[in-house]
Each structure stands twice: as structure tokens, then as C-alpha cells.
Design an enzyme around this catalytic site. Structure first.
Site, mmCIF file in Angstrom:
data_model
loop_
_atom_site.group_PDB
_atom_site.id
_atom_site.type_symbol
_atom_site.label_atom_id
_atom_site.label_comp_id
_atom_site.label_asym_id
_atom_site.label_seq_id
_atom_site.Cartn_x
_atom_site.Cartn_y
_atom_site.Cartn_z
ATOM 1 N N ASP A 55 0.847 -1.186 0.000
ATOM 2 C CA ASP A 55 0.000 0.000 0.000
ATOM 3 C C ASP A 55 0.888 1.244 0.000
ATOM 4 O OD1 ASP A 55 -1.817 1.997 0.362
ATOM 5 O OD2 ASP A 55 -2.663 1.227 2.241
ATOM 6 N N VAL A 56 1.040 1.861 -1.173
ATOM 7 C CA VAL A 56 1.942 3.005 -1.289
ATOM 8 C C VAL A 56 1.332 4.285 -0.740
ATOM 9 C CG1 VAL A 56 3.208 2.045 -3.245
ATOM 10 C CG2 VAL A 56 1.212 3.516 -3.665
ATOM 11 N N ASN A 82 0.601 6.351 -11.051
ATOM 12 C CA ASN A 82 -0.626 6.045 -11.779
ATOM 13 C C ASN A 82 -1.782 5.615 -10.886
ATOM 14 O OD1 ASN A 82 -2.329 5.115 -14.132
ATOM 15 N ND2 ASN A 82 -1.867 3.119 -13.220
ATOM 16 N N SER A 133 -5.980 13.985 -14.299
ATOM 17 C CA SER A 133 -7.270 13.738 -14.952
ATOM 18 C C SER A 133 -7.813 15.048 -15.500
ATOM 19 C CB SER A 133 -8.266 13.162 -13.936
ATOM 20 O OG SER A 133 -9.585 13.148 -14.455
ATOM 21 N N TYR A 146 -12.413 13.964 -5.854
ATOM 22 C CA TYR A 146 -11.513 13.437 -6.885
ATOM 23 C C TYR A 146 -10.844 14.576 -7.635
ATOM 24 C CZ TYR A 146 -9.987 10.853 -11.037
ATOM 25 O OH TYR A 146 -9.241 10.310 -12.056
ATOM 26 N N LYS A 150 -6.801 15.521 -7.783
ATOM 27 C CA LYS A 150 -6.057 15.494 -9.038
ATOM 28 C C LYS A 150 -5.478 16.875 -9.378
ATOM 29 C CE LYS A 150 -6.379 11.166 -10.258
ATOM 30 N NZ LYS A 150 -5.161 10.306 -10.412
ATOM 31 N N THR A 181 -11.746 1.134 -18.676
ATOM 32 C CA THR A 181 -11.123 0.262 -17.678
ATOM 33 C C THR A 181 -12.214 -0.309 -16.790
ATOM 34 O OG1 THR A 181 -10.867 2.069 -16.081
ATOM 35 C CG2 THR A 181 -9.049 1.706 -17.650
#
Length: 261
Positions: A55-56, A82, A133, A146, A150, A181
Site C-alpha cells: 500500500d503506497v 498512476n 485527470s 476526486y 487530481k 477500464t
């Protein structure tokens, strides 16, 4: 000459997996990271990538990824940030837990990876790419957390570009539009459930006013990133590259005129 070593977070699916495939074909030694081992191993089977599970968004996990990449290959030439999540909701309806989770994964994780990765990139005069994004550039319904995360990521990367240019490091941002995706299809499915319709109907409405009339596939996002990592982009630093089929060039006030003429 030794292979370029490229670390990609969120490397088990979507854009991350496509980029791992493309770069491995071009001679990079790829390190892919994520929280789920099974999809990472599937990508590794195709690409020969080194897998680091963790978990980064935690300091321990971020530091471990950099450490393991250097341990495995002796250096890091490129770091592609990413991994990310989407949590939808208007501000008054959004929980503090959801807000903090979004910021932790989409922003703080990338700060931590940059913190520990930049000393290695300075050694190799390498590259850092942040996957932002178009949500950071334009407003969308229920996208406050979100979009804020971003937009902050874009600013973080641009400041890194300024601070580390003298050390030979380039840092750039890509701003994808819709990508087909699993995460996108989940969003379409949730929207369809809310509106009592089908995902296909939602897709038709979403792409009606995208000039190219469709979403991208992951590889269409991977190619521009590969270019930014290459010597062909050696004078590109601090840039924000929009890869969205023309979405953000549309004047929303003119949409009702779309069918005229």
C-alpha cells in the site's frame, strides 16, 4: 548499456498494465506495484516485470517500493504515479473518511513516492510522471474530492519540475479523459443503476459530446506517457498533457446547438 528501470504504480490493470506492456516491449525493465498480487502477477507473466505488493499510500509502503526497485535493479530511471481511486459525492454528502481516503491515495501517496523516489531520479537524471485527470481542469457532478485531489497532484508535479530541473530531472503530468477500464465500467454501472437505465445508454450519453465520440483504450494513454519518458521529449518539463479526445475543448454553453445545421 543497462536497461531503463521504470516503476509504475497501479500496474495491475488498465493504464498501468498497458504501460508496463508497452515499455517492456521497448526494452525497459519494469517494476509494477499495487495492493492486489494476483493481477500484478498476470501482468508480470506477460512483461517480465518485477512485482512489489503493498500500500503506497502509507509511508512504509511507498518507501518499500522504492527500496525494492533499487534492490532489484540498482537504480530507477522513471517513476510513473498512476494509482488512484474515485469516490463520488457532493461536498455536503461526502464523509470525512471518504475525503481523507481520496486524498491519501490520490495525493499523499504520490508525495511519499516522490519524496523517496526523487533522490534516485536525481542520480539517473530521470523522469517523473503524474497521472492526473481532466477532472482537475473541468467540473463534473459529484466529483469534488476526486477533482481536488487530481488538481493538487498536478500542482505537486509542476512544483517538482521546477525544483528539480537543475538536477536533470523532468516531471510532467498527463490528464486522461475517459478510459475503458474496470474502474470506468463500474462508474457507468453505478450511474445506470441510479438512473434506472443500462450502462450502454449511459455510455451513449457520456460520449455524445466528446468530439471523437468514444472513450480511449488504455494503450492510447500509454503511448503519450512513453513519449514523455523518452529523449524525444527532453525539453518537455512541467507540462500538463491532455489526452481526452478533445473533451475539454468543448464549450458547454454550445452543447444544445450540437444537432443544428
Amino acid at each position: 548499456m543497462s536497461k531503463l528501470v521504470t516503476v509504475i504504480t497501479g500496474g495491475g490493470a488498465g493504464l498501468g498494465a498497458a504501460l508496463a506492456e508497452l515499455l517492456s516491449e521497448r526494452g525497459h525493465q519494469v517494476v509494477i506495484a499495487g495492493r492486489r498480487e494476483a493481477p500484478l502477477q498476470e501482468v508480470a507473466a506477460k512483461t517480465g516485470a518485477t512485482v512489489v505488493v503493498g500500500d503506497v499510500s502509507t509511508e512504509k509502503g511507498a518507501k518499500n517500493l522504492i527500496t525494492e526497485a533499487v534492490k532489484a535493479h540498482g537504480k530507477i530511471d522513471n517513476l510513473v504515479l498512476n494509482a488512484g481511486i474515485v469516490r463520488n459525492g457532493k461536498v455536503a454528502d461526502f464523509s470525512l473518511e471518504e475525503w481523507n481516503e481520496t486524498m491519501q491515495i490520490n495525493l499523499t501517496a504520490n508525495f511519499l513516492l516522490s519524496k523517496y523516489g526523487l533522490p534516485e531520479l536525481v542520480k539517473t537524471k530521470g523522469n517523473l510522471i503524474g497521472v492526473s485527470s481532466i477532472a482537475s481542469l473541468r467540473s463534473g457532478y459529484g466529483m469534488a474530492a476526486y477533482a481536488a485531489s487530481k488538481a493538487a497532484l498536478t500542482s505537486l508535479i509542476q512544483n517538482i519540475a521546477y525544483d528539480y530541473a537543475a538536477d536533470g530531472v523532468r516531471a510532467n503530468v498527463v490528464c486522461p479523459g475517459w478510459i475503458l477500464t474496470d474502474m470506468a465500467m463500474q462508474e457507468f454501472g453505478e450511474a445506470a443503476h441510479t438512473k434506472n437505465t443500462t450502462p450502454e445508454a449511459i455510455l451513449s450519453e457520456v460520449f455524445k459530446f466528446v468530439p471523437q465520440g468514444r472513450a480511449s483504450v488504455p494503450m492510447e494513454q500509454a503511448y503519450p506517457i512513453a513519449w514523455l519518458l523518452s529523449d524525444e521529449a527532453s525539453y518537455v518539463n512541467g507540462a500538463s498533457l491532455t489526452i481526452d479526445g478533445g473533451t475539454v475543448i468543448v464549450d458547454a454553453g454550445m452543447l444544445n446547438l450540437h444537432t443544428l445545421g
